[in-house]
Design a protein around this motif. Structure first.
Motif: not given
Ligand code: IPD
Ligand code: CA
Ligand code: CA
Length: 263
Positions: A89-91, A162, A187, A189, A191, A208
């Motif tokens: 989470d936070g790719t 996204y 932020r 990055g 959630a 969010e």
């Molecule tokens: C994202 C992260 C990010 C949030 C995006 C998610 P991912 O997940 O949690 O903080 O703002 O809405 O999609 O794509 O990095 O697993």
């Protein structure tokens, strides 16, 4: 499941999520093999290998449970319980070498309610854990939400989905309203990490839209066990399959909802 059974599940989960964290960390010094899932939505070799590992191990250790994982691995079990996995989470942070990324593994029951969760930040080696009735923990120490008394003295978290380019006006209007009414906004990055930071009192609240179940399933149990409140933007009961969430300490929760309803 009883509290004792959940405790046993957590004991089995901790070594599994720790190994996933090692896999993710190992890619910090290797070619991350970054690809695009969408225009700005990335996937790396770490996302794939972490998910393959978690999917395989959870199937072995908990054969009766279903599994729902972000990068496409699913399994239908018979127990009524489902593991909800975000392998990284936070790719976007991870792909850029920004250290705020996490591995998130949650367990939901047949009513889709989160009952157990673990969120690990491999770079910082911080493991947030909780199961229903067992309190919230960070590396073995109890955590609680902050005592910030009002929005005006709060530090908030948020994120930008996204599809942000098509909803920019709404996002910026909301951001402006909160920036105007709190100490500041962060932020990270991730959630999952944002929600765990509210649980640990490092943030006072977070909102969010555009979220997926794997972003929130694990962290919501941790938040709840740390004394935090959560809901959708309109104040109704949170649903991990509905993509919007507000979490906060109880002192400022209603103030956040009130402001959301105005913008
Ligand atoms: C994202 C992260 C990010 C949030 C995006 C998610 P991912 O997940 O949690 O903080 O703002 O809405 O999609 O794509 O990095 O697993
Ligand atoms: Ca995610
Ligand atoms: Ca992810």
């Amino acid at each position: 499941m009883t509290t004792e059974q959940l405790q046993h599940v957590m004991e089995q989960l901790v070594p599994i999520i720790s190994r996933a964290g090692e896999i993710v960390n190992s890619y910090l010094k290797k070619d991350k093999q970054i690809e695009n899932k969408g225009t700005i939505d990335l996937i790396t070799a770490a996302d794939k290998e972490s998910e393959e590992f978690l999917f395989g191990r959870l199937r072995e250790v908990f054969p009766g449970d279903s599994i729902l994982a972000e990068e496409g691995n699913t399994h239908e079990g018979s127990s009524g319980y489902t593991w909800v996995i975000d392998p990284v989470d936070g790719t976007t942070s991870f792909a850029h070498g920004f250290p705020a990324f996490a591995v998130s593994v949650g367990l939901i029951d047949s009513d889709k309610q989160p009952v157990l969760g673990a969120v690990l930040t491999p770079f910082f080696n911080e493991l947030f854990t909780a199961y229903r009735g067992g309190g919230a923990w960070l590396n073995g120490e109890r955590i609680h939400v902050s005592k910030a008394a009002s929005l005006s003295v709060s530090l908030l978290g948020t994120g930008f989905p996204y599809n942000r380019r098509s909803i920019m006006d709404r996002l910026l209007k909301r951001l402006g309203a909160f920036l105007h009414n709190c100490h500041d906004i962060r932020r990270t990055g991730s959630a999952a990490l944002d929600i765990c930071y509210v649980a640990a009192g490092r943030l006072d609240g977070y909102y969010e839209e555009g979220l997926k179940p794997w972003d929130t399933a694990a962290a919501l149990v941790i938040l709840e066990e740390a004394g935090g409140l959560s809901s959708k933007f309109d104040g109704s009961k949170v649903d991990i399959f509905v993509p919007e969430i507000v979490v906060a300490n109880p002192n400022i929760f209603q103030e956040i909802l009130d402001l959301l309803s105005k913008v």
